[in-house]
Design a protein around this motif. Structure first.
Motif, short mmCIF file in Angstrom:
data_model
loop_
_atom_site.label_atom_id
_atom_site.label_comp_id
_atom_site.label_asym_id
_atom_site.label_seq_id
_atom_site.Cartn_x
_atom_site.Cartn_y
_atom_site.Cartn_z
N TYR A 191 0.78 -1.23 0.00
CA TYR A 191 0.00 0.00 0.00
C TYR A 191 0.82 1.29 0.00
O TYR A 191 0.28 2.35 -0.26
N HIS A 192 2.11 1.23 0.32
CA HIS A 192 2.96 2.41 0.27
C HIS A 192 4.05 2.22 -0.78
O HIS A 192 4.50 1.10 -1.02
N GLY A 193 4.46 3.32 -1.39
CA GLY A 193 5.45 3.25 -2.45
C GLY A 193 6.87 3.08 -1.95
O GLY A 193 7.16 3.29 -0.77
N PRO A 194 7.78 2.70 -2.86
CA PRO A 194 9.18 2.47 -2.47
C PRO A 194 9.83 3.67 -1.79
O PRO A 194 10.56 3.50 -0.80
N ASP A 195 9.58 4.87 -2.28
CA ASP A 195 10.20 6.06 -1.70
C ASP A 195 9.75 6.25 -0.25
O ASP A 195 10.55 6.63 0.61
N GLU A 196 8.47 6.00 0.01
CA GLU A 196 7.95 6.13 1.37
C GLU A 196 8.57 5.10 2.30
O GLU A 196 8.88 5.39 3.45
N LEU A 197 8.75 3.89 1.79
CA LEU A 197 9.34 2.83 2.61
C LEU A 197 10.78 3.17 2.99
O LEU A 197 11.19 3.01 4.14
N VAL A 198 11.54 3.64 2.02
CA VAL A 198 12.93 4.00 2.29
C VAL A 198 13.00 5.18 3.25
O VAL A 198 13.80 5.18 4.20
#
Length: 219
Positions: A191-198
């Motif tokens: 549900y969250h994008g890669p940039d948000e995860l990083v």
């Protein structure tokens, strides 16, 4: 030496967003609120219910947040009892990845915003209950990113933070891992994008569940 891999559920192991969006829309209608955008609802998956509702309607009073949360639970139970609840499918490759981790000597756990009942039903439905040695839910802990669920999981498994990794699809999961002092792997099919995860603290990203066991072996 024992190692512990703790998984989020919705958005990481299973795709339950259709049921979540429908139950939330019904709860909002009961409270006289306009239907929430499903994209916004998906973004709060992983939080405990009152915190999730507060994120959707931040200008409302806590009493309304609690009322909508209770309405959500009521509608979700009704959907389950009258057959409207769609099966929550596991994401591709998840079962094989769990099996490979067990074969590799990992202990497995779950830390989720689901209720005890909801998690039990899902694991039973897919025959996965025996895979996990510790199950932590929103019924017994503060909402993510508070580290209580990870602390409890590590305590039950008898594993230290440096031997534990959190696997999840949201920034809440990554921030919880950072707060608990564990490693964090963000999966990009949720549900969250890669940039948000990083940005939230992911040490590594996983694009395919089939690669997860090998990824966990990397320092």
């Amino acid at each position: 030496m024992t190692r512990l891999a703790v998984f989020d559920c919705d958005g990481t192991l299973a795709d339950g967003q259709a049921n979540i969006c429908l139950a939330m829309a019904l709860a909002f209608a009961d409270a006289g609120l306009g239907e929430p955008d499903p994209r916004d609802v998906r973004r709060i998956v992983g939080l405990s219910l009152p915190q999730a509702v507060a994120a959707l309607v931040p200008d409302s009073m806590p009493a309304l947040h609690e009322a909508v949360a209770e309405g959500y639970k009521r509608h979700f139970r009704a959907m389950r009892s009258d057959g409207r609840l769609a099966e929550e499918p596991l994401f591709p490759g998840v079962v094989d990845a769990l099996g490979a981790l067990l074969d590799g000597g990992w202990m497995l756990g779950v830390a989720t915003g689901k209720s005890d009942r909801g998690l039990s039903l899902l694991l039973t439905q897919h025959g996965l209950t025996r895979h996990f040695v510790t199950l932590q839910t929103a019924d017994r802990h503060p909402s993510k990113p508070h580290p209580a669920m990870l602390y409890a999981a590590m305590g039950e498994a008898g594993v230290r933070a440096e031997r534990t990794v959190m696997i999840g699809d949201t920034g809440f999961d990554m921030a919880m891992a950072a707060a608990a002092g564990t490693r964090a792997i963000g999966v990009t099919w949720g549900y969250h994008g890669p940039d948000e995860l990083v940005a939230a603290g992911a040490d590594r990203l996983c694009d395919d569940a089939a690669t997860l066991p090998a990824l966990l072996e990397q320092p």
